[in-house]
Scaffold this active site. Structure first.
Site, PDB file in Angstrom:
ATOM      1  N   GLU A  48     -15.530  -0.239  14.638  1.00 35.36           N
ATOM      2  CA  GLU A  48     -15.116  -1.431  15.391  1.00 35.36           C
ATOM      3  C   GLU A  48     -14.850  -1.123  16.861  1.00 35.36           C
ATOM      4  OE1 GLU A  48     -11.745  -3.218  13.313  1.00 35.36           O
ATOM      5  OE2 GLU A  48     -12.740  -2.744  11.425  1.00 35.36           O
TER       6      GLU A  48
ATOM      7  N   GLU B 190      -8.566  -5.039   4.746  1.00 31.35           N
ATOM      8  CA  GLU B 190      -8.376  -4.717   3.334  1.00 31.35           C
ATOM      9  C   GLU B 190      -7.190  -5.477   2.745  1.00 31.35           C
ATOM     10  OE1 GLU B 190      -9.507  -0.268   2.659  1.00 31.35           O
ATOM     11  OE2 GLU B 190      -9.114  -0.549   4.784  1.00 31.35           O
TER      12      GLU B 190
ATOM     13  N   ARG C  35      -2.449  -2.082  -3.495  1.00 28.87           N
ATOM     14  CA  ARG C  35      -3.664  -1.311  -3.272  1.00 28.87           C
ATOM     15  C   ARG C  35      -3.609  -0.133  -4.244  1.00 28.87           C
ATOM     16  NH1 ARG C  35      -6.159   1.778   1.933  1.00 28.87           N
ATOM     17  NH2 ARG C  35      -8.149   2.073   0.926  1.00 28.87           N
TER      18      ARG C  35
ATOM     19  N   ASN D  62       0.869  -1.170   0.000  1.00 29.81           N
ATOM     20  CA  ASN D  62       0.000   0.000   0.000  1.00 29.81           C
ATOM     21  C   ASN D  62       0.914   1.231   0.000  1.00 29.81           C
ATOM     22  OD1 ASN D  62      -1.805   2.028   0.530  1.00 29.81           O
ATOM     23  ND2 ASN D  62      -2.757   1.025   2.302  1.00 29.81           N
TER      24      ASN D  62
ATOM     25  N   HIS E  98     -13.142   3.002  -0.791  1.00 29.39           N
ATOM     26  CA  HIS E  98     -13.250   1.977   0.268  1.00 29.39           C
ATOM     27  C   HIS E  98     -13.876   0.681  -0.253  1.00 29.39           C
ATOM     28  CE1 HIS E  98     -13.506   5.223   3.674  1.00 29.39           C
ATOM     29  NE2 HIS E  98     -12.254   4.836   3.499  1.00 29.39           N
TER      30      HIS E  98
ATOM     31  N   ARG F 266     -12.448  16.127   6.880  1.00 29.50           N
ATOM     32  CA  ARG F 266     -13.176  16.453   5.638  1.00 29.50           C
ATOM     33  C   ARG F 266     -14.606  16.876   5.936  1.00 29.50           C
ATOM     34  NH1 ARG F 266     -11.716  10.927   2.553  1.00 29.50           N
ATOM     35  NH2 ARG F 266      -9.996  10.641   3.997  1.00 29.50           N
TER      36      ARG F 266
ATOM     37  N   ASP G  43      -9.756  13.446  15.802  1.00 23.02           N
ATOM     38  CA  ASP G  43      -9.828  12.074  16.292  1.00 23.02           C
ATOM     39  C   ASP G  43     -11.138  11.872  17.060  1.00 23.02           C
ATOM     40  OD1 ASP G  43      -9.413   9.734  18.074  1.00 23.02           O
ATOM     41  OD2 ASP G  43      -7.402   9.770  17.196  1.00 23.02           O
TER      42      ASP G  43
ATOM     43  N   GLY H  44     -13.949   5.476   9.686  1.00 24.74           N
ATOM     44  CA  GLY H  44     -12.576   5.624  10.183  1.00 24.74           C
ATOM     45  C   GLY H  44     -12.196   7.090  10.060  1.00 24.74           C
TER      46      GLY H  44
ATOM     47  N   ARG I 208     -12.039   9.756  19.211  1.00 30.82           N
ATOM     48  CA  ARG I 208     -11.905   9.518  20.657  1.00 30.82           C
ATOM     49  C   ARG I 208     -11.916  10.835  21.430  1.00 30.82           C
ATOM     50  NH1 ARG I 208      -7.164   5.302  19.577  1.00 30.82           N
ATOM     51  NH2 ARG I 208      -6.904   6.820  17.916  1.00 30.82           N
TER      52      ARG I 208
END
Ligand code: ADP
Length: 398
Positions: free
Chosen positions: A333, A385, A90, A7, A179, A240, A282, A209, A284
Site C-alpha cells: 500500500e 482484516e 482473529r 487479536n 493471511h 524470514r 524494515d 508486509g 523503508r
C-alpha cells in the site's frame, strides 16, 4: 450492530469496536507488554491515549481494561457492555478442522487446543483471549475467524508436500496458508471496485508486509498460496528466509553444529531483509540504503522482487491467466518502489502500471494503478482484516 474484534498475541491484545451498519470504527487500541510492565493505547473520535503505563498481568486483565474503557462514562463509546452483539477473534490456525469461521463452544475450544501443536506461538494466546471473554462477558457470543480457512479450497496437488504420504496422515504436514482474512477481503473489494463478479475473475493477491504471502484466487476461491505448513514459506520477508533449499538445514546442523532451535531462529528471525542486507528488517530502510548505493540492500530488493514476480507468473500459469493483480499491506500500500519493481517487464502478462500515479498516489483508498492499455488491472487495495473478521462474525450470528 456492534462487533468487538480481538487479536491476541503472546504479550499483546489488539482490539477494535465496529458499528456494522455504517462499517464505522468506534474505538481501537492495544494492550501491550502483558505480563511484563503493561502499556495501553486507546483511540476514539474523542480521545487518543498513547502508551499509558498500566498494570496488565494477564489477558483477562487486558479484556477487563478494554471493556472498562469502551463503557467508561467520560470517554467510552457504548453505555453498556451488552450493546456488543458479538466478539470476533482473529484465530490464526484452524488446521483442517475449520474451513470456515466457528461459533465458539466447548467442542470448538477443544479442537483449537488440539491445534496448538501446529501453531505453538499463535494459538495459545488466542485461546487465552477467548477464555478471558468467556469469564468477563459470558453472555456475548464469540466467533473464531481463522487465517487458514480461506485456503481450505486449495486442491490436494497444491497442498500436499512430496514427502511420504504418511507424514500428511500422521503429522498433518501440508500447506495450510495464512493471511487468508486479508486475501479474502482484498479480493472481494477488488471485484466490487472494478464492478465485476468475482466468480468470473482470476486474481493474484500480493499481501506484502512484515510477513508476505501471494495467493492465486480463481472464482473467489484460493487455489494456491505461498505460505505453507508455517508462515515461513514463500518469498523472503522482513526477518524470514522464505523458501530455501531444505538441504541447507541439515547441512548447517552438521557443519555448524546448530540445534533445531537455532535453525528456527535463523530462518524466522535473522534472515530475509535483515539477513541479506545486514541493515534492517524494515523495507523503508532497505529502499533508502539501496538508493544510496548499498549493494546488499539492492541485492535484498532484487531477490524479493524477482521472487514475487516469479510467483505472479506461476500463479497466472496455475489459473490459466490473470485479470487482476492486487498489491496490499504495509509495503504494497505504501511503497512505490515495491509496486514499480514487481511490475517491471511484466507486460508480456498484460501487467503495466501508470508510473506517474504510482509515485503520487493517495493513500488509504482503493486505486486502479493500471496503465490505460494494460490487459490486467493492477489495483492497490488497502487491507482491513479487522473489518473482515467483524463481517465474518456478523454472518455467524444473524
Ligand atoms: P505486518 O505484517 O506486521 O502487519 P505491515 O503490513 O504493517 O506489517 O507492513 C510492515 C512493512 O511495511 C514494513 O516493512 C515497512 O517498512 C513497510 N512500510 C510501511 N510504511 C511504508 C512506507 N511509507 N513506505 C514503504 N514501506 C512502508
Amino acid at each position: 450492530m456492534y462487533i468487538l474484534v480481538i487479536n491476541s498475541g503472546s504479550s499483546s491484545l489488539k482490539f477494535q469496536l465496529l458499528e456494522m451498519k455504517d462499517k464505522k470504527l468506534l474505538a481501537k487500541g492495544v494492550c501491550e507488554r502483558i505480563g511484563i510492565d503493561g502499556q495501553y493505547s486507546f483511540k476514539t473520535d474523542k480521545i487518543n491515549i498513547k502508551d499509558q503505563q498500566i498494570n496488565i498481568p494477564s489477558h483477562e486483565h487486558a479484556i477487563q481494561i478494554v471493556i472498562n474503557n469502551l463503557t467508561c462514562d467520560e470517554n467510552g463509546v457504548i453505555s453498556d457492555i451488552h450493546e456488543i452483539n458479538a466478539v470476533g477473534h482473529r484465530a490464526v490456525h484452524g488446521g483442517e478442522a475449520f474451513d470456515n469461521s466457528a461459533i465458539i463452544n466447548d467442542d470448538v475450544l477443544a479442537e483449537m487446543r488440539g491445534l496448538i501443536k501446529l501453531a505453538p506461538l499463535h494459538n495459545p494466546p488466542v485461546i487465552k483471549g477467548i477464555e478471558a471473554c468467556s469469564k468477563i462477558i459470558p453472555e456475548v457470543p464469540q466467533i473464531a475467524v481463522f487465517d487458514t480457512s480461506f485456503h481450505s479450497t486449495i486442491p490436494d496437488y497444491a497442498y500436499i508436500y512430496p514427502l511420504p504420504y504418511s507424514y500428511y496422515e500422521k503429522n498433518k504436514i501440508r500447506r495450510y496458508g495464512f493471511h487468508g482474512t486479508s486475501h479474502n477481503y482484498v479480493s472481494r473489494e477488488a471485484a466490487k471496485f472494478v464492478n465485476r463478479d468475482i466468480k468470473q475473475l482470476k486474481i493474484v493477491s500480493c499481501h506484502m508486509g512484515n510477513g508476505t504471502s501471494i495467493t492465486a484466487i480463481k472464482s473467489g476461491k484460493s487455489v494456491d498460496t505461498t505460505m505453507g505448513f508455517t508462515p515461513l514459506e514463500g518469498p523472503m520477508m522482513g526477518t524470514r528466509s522464505g523458501t530455501i533449499d531444505p538441504a541447507i538445514v541439515t547441512y548447517l546442523m552438521e557443519e555448524e553444529n546448530m540445534t533445531a532451535q537455532q535453525i528456527n531462529d535463523l530462518l524466522n528471525k535473522k534472515s530475509g531483509f535483515i539477513g541479506v542486507s545486514g541493515i534492517s528488517n524494515d523495507w523503508r530502510d532497505i529502499c533508502v540504503a539501496a538508493k544510496k548505493g548499498d549493494c546488499r540492500a539492492k541485492l535484498a530488493q532484487n531477490i524479493v522482487t524477482t521472487q514475487i514476480k516469479k510467483y505472479i507468473g506461476s500463479y497466472a500459469a496455475v489459473m490459466g491467466g490473470i485479470d487482476i493483480l492486487i498489491l496490499t499491506a504495509g509495503i504494497g500500500e505504501n511503497s512505490d518502489d515495491m509496486r514499480r519493481l514487481v511490475t517491471t517487464d511484466m507486460e508480456f502478462l498484460g501487467i503495466k502500471i501508470n508510473s506517474e500515479l504510482n509515485e503520487n498516489m493517495p493513500r488509504g483508498i482503493n486505486i486502479d494503478l493500471s496503465d490505460t492499455n494494460a490487459k490486467v488491472k493492477t489495483l492497490v487495495i488497502p487491507t482491513n482484516e479487522e473489518l473482515m473478521i467483524a463481517e465474518e462474525t456478523m454472518k455467524k450470528i444473524v
